[in-house]
Enzyme design. Sequence first.
Site, short mmCIF file in Angstrom:
data_model
loop_
_atom_site.label_atom_id
_atom_site.label_comp_id
_atom_site.label_asym_id
_atom_site.label_seq_id
_atom_site.Cartn_x
_atom_site.Cartn_y
_atom_site.Cartn_z
N ASN A 72 34.39 46.39 13.26
CA ASN A 72 35.32 45.32 12.90
C ASN A 72 34.91 43.99 13.52
O ASN A 72 35.15 42.93 12.96
CB ASN A 72 36.73 45.71 13.36
CG ASN A 72 37.26 46.95 12.65
OD1 ASN A 72 36.78 47.33 11.59
ND2 ASN A 72 38.24 47.60 13.24
N GLU A 173 33.30 48.01 6.68
CA GLU A 173 34.63 48.44 6.18
C GLU A 173 35.36 47.34 5.43
O GLU A 173 36.52 47.02 5.74
CB GLU A 173 35.48 48.97 7.34
CG GLU A 173 34.91 50.22 7.96
CD GLU A 173 35.79 50.89 9.01
OE1 GLU A 173 36.83 50.31 9.40
OE2 GLU A 173 35.44 52.00 9.45
N TYR A 244 36.79 59.49 11.04
CA TYR A 244 37.22 59.96 12.37
C TYR A 244 38.28 61.02 12.15
O TYR A 244 39.10 60.90 11.24
CB TYR A 244 37.83 58.80 13.17
CG TYR A 244 36.85 57.67 13.47
CD1 TYR A 244 36.00 57.75 14.56
CD2 TYR A 244 36.80 56.54 12.66
CE1 TYR A 244 35.11 56.72 14.84
CE2 TYR A 244 35.90 55.52 12.93
CZ TYR A 244 35.06 55.61 14.02
OH TYR A 244 34.17 54.60 14.29
N GLU A 292 29.61 55.77 10.81
CA GLU A 292 30.65 55.92 11.84
C GLU A 292 31.26 57.30 11.67
O GLU A 292 31.83 57.60 10.61
CB GLU A 292 31.74 54.86 11.73
CG GLU A 292 31.31 53.50 12.21
CD GLU A 292 32.47 52.49 12.31
OE1 GLU A 292 33.60 52.90 12.65
OE2 GLU A 292 32.21 51.31 12.04
O1 AHR Z 1 34.49 52.40 15.92
C1 AHR Z 1 35.71 51.74 16.03
C2 AHR Z 1 36.11 51.02 14.75
O2 AHR Z 1 36.39 51.96 13.76
C3 AHR Z 1 35.07 50.13 14.12
O3 AHR Z 1 35.04 48.87 14.65
C4 AHR Z 1 35.50 50.08 12.70
O4 AHR Z 1 34.43 49.89 11.82
C5 AHR Z 1 36.22 51.39 12.48
O5 AHR Z 1 37.45 51.22 11.88
#
Ligand code: AHR
Length: 498
Positions: A72, A173, A244, A292
Amino acid sequence: MKKASLCIDRHYIVGDVDKRIYGSFIEHLGRAVYEGIYQPDSPFADEQGLRKDVIELIRKLNVPVVRYPGGNFVSGYHWEDGVGPKENRPEKIELAWNVIETNQFGLNEFMDWTKKADTSAMMAVNLGTRGPEDAKNIVEYCNLKGGSYYSDLRKKHGYEQPHNIKLWCLGNEMDGPWQMGHKTAEEYGRIAAEAGRIMKMVDPDIELVACGSASHAMPTFGTWEDTVLAESYDQVDYLSLHQYYGNQENNTAEFLANTVDMDHFISEVLSICDAVKAKKRKKKTINLSFDEWNVWYHSNEQDKKLERWVKAPHQLEDVYNFEDALLVAGMMITMLRHADRVKVACLAQLVNVIAPIMTSDTGAWMQTIFHPFALISNYGRGTVLNTLVNAPVYESRHGDAPYLDAVCVMNEEDETVTIFAVNKDLEDSMELTCDLRQFEGYQVKEHIMLTHSDVKAENTEEHPDNVAPVKVENEAMDGGILKAVLKDKSFHVIRLGK
Ligand code: AHR
């Protein structure tokens, strides 16, 4: 005891492992840069202020590429603020994470650090608050020899030779409403295509990653990928995936079943890439950059209480436990099973921020997730074999989840076959069988296991080895058939060779 088997054939391959699948990520966020990799006043720092103890641990992870500077953060970043004499660099408010960015560490320091950490850069450009012009300038600054404004500026800053960065992310993103300069798929597809086209005019040898969805759960998932590629197919080489997982409901079986979701996510994005390829009648194939991925949820509540406009706060400092390590192993196995198309992947992140490595003023230590990453990164090089897993399943919200996540990697150079396997059963051991008669003369060289009686066990600065790999007595090979016992809730690396 449950029973499972792996069925492989040395000629039936998925593809070669691109070593960049073992990448990671450093963002200007929390204490990843400041107090993580860079801390001039630390007794562990070298003459450039780079932490040597952290570099040593990163070398153990064997990370060939590191994405930088965000995340971000990149969507509001002016890279020019972080180059040139440090005394002239501005302190600015940073709106992605509501902090103050001092700019004492920037692009050139990062490139110096990559050399010391035996890695390379995957650089992201700001397509949030900026656009193609800025993207052109940073490629010129990094990759041209000299004789132009930005390449000469780099030389003036003390970097005579170009950095030659070959892998670039077109923003971050951009589908996320939280992103500075958030765009619709049409808007982003256009700007990615134009920025990419101009960047490749400066250096035609670079490879570009377009932003896919910020997660599988985004409401625009699918149409986003389709539209972005419709606009930018000719300019880009990879499409990104981010994901995640968390165990907010404290349900370990469901948490570990997230590998099923990850597998579906990869297959679905591949289908869209290939559908666009077909519609456009293209020869070129778009591959994936899973840039990510990790477990992220432990620090969420704590982070809501953070004060604004401070420097390098303790932010996103998840303390990982044993079940997180099992899922990380499972996620890596899942990506390896798609090694023909997943060419780049970045564990997010590397130091202090949702990271395998933590630092304090008195040292650096390995979180639980460090171990599966290091083992798979070090031993998972070669060719992935199509690994048929015959294992019992359990019901999960993502459908049937096998109790066993597994993959085999063959390395013809050093004549080894390595089995990576997670037994997700929380109660029972599993007897694993694998027919290896095609690998004549191979024996078990080493069997490494990561396990703990408590799925919530953590590694801390005081107890850094609470969760750590152990060696298992060599398993017997009987007439070329391997039989191994996989303890309940455990991750295994079984290395076979001549
Ligand atoms: O890795 C943490 C954050 O997760 C990153 O800045 C962003 O790309 C994602 O939402």
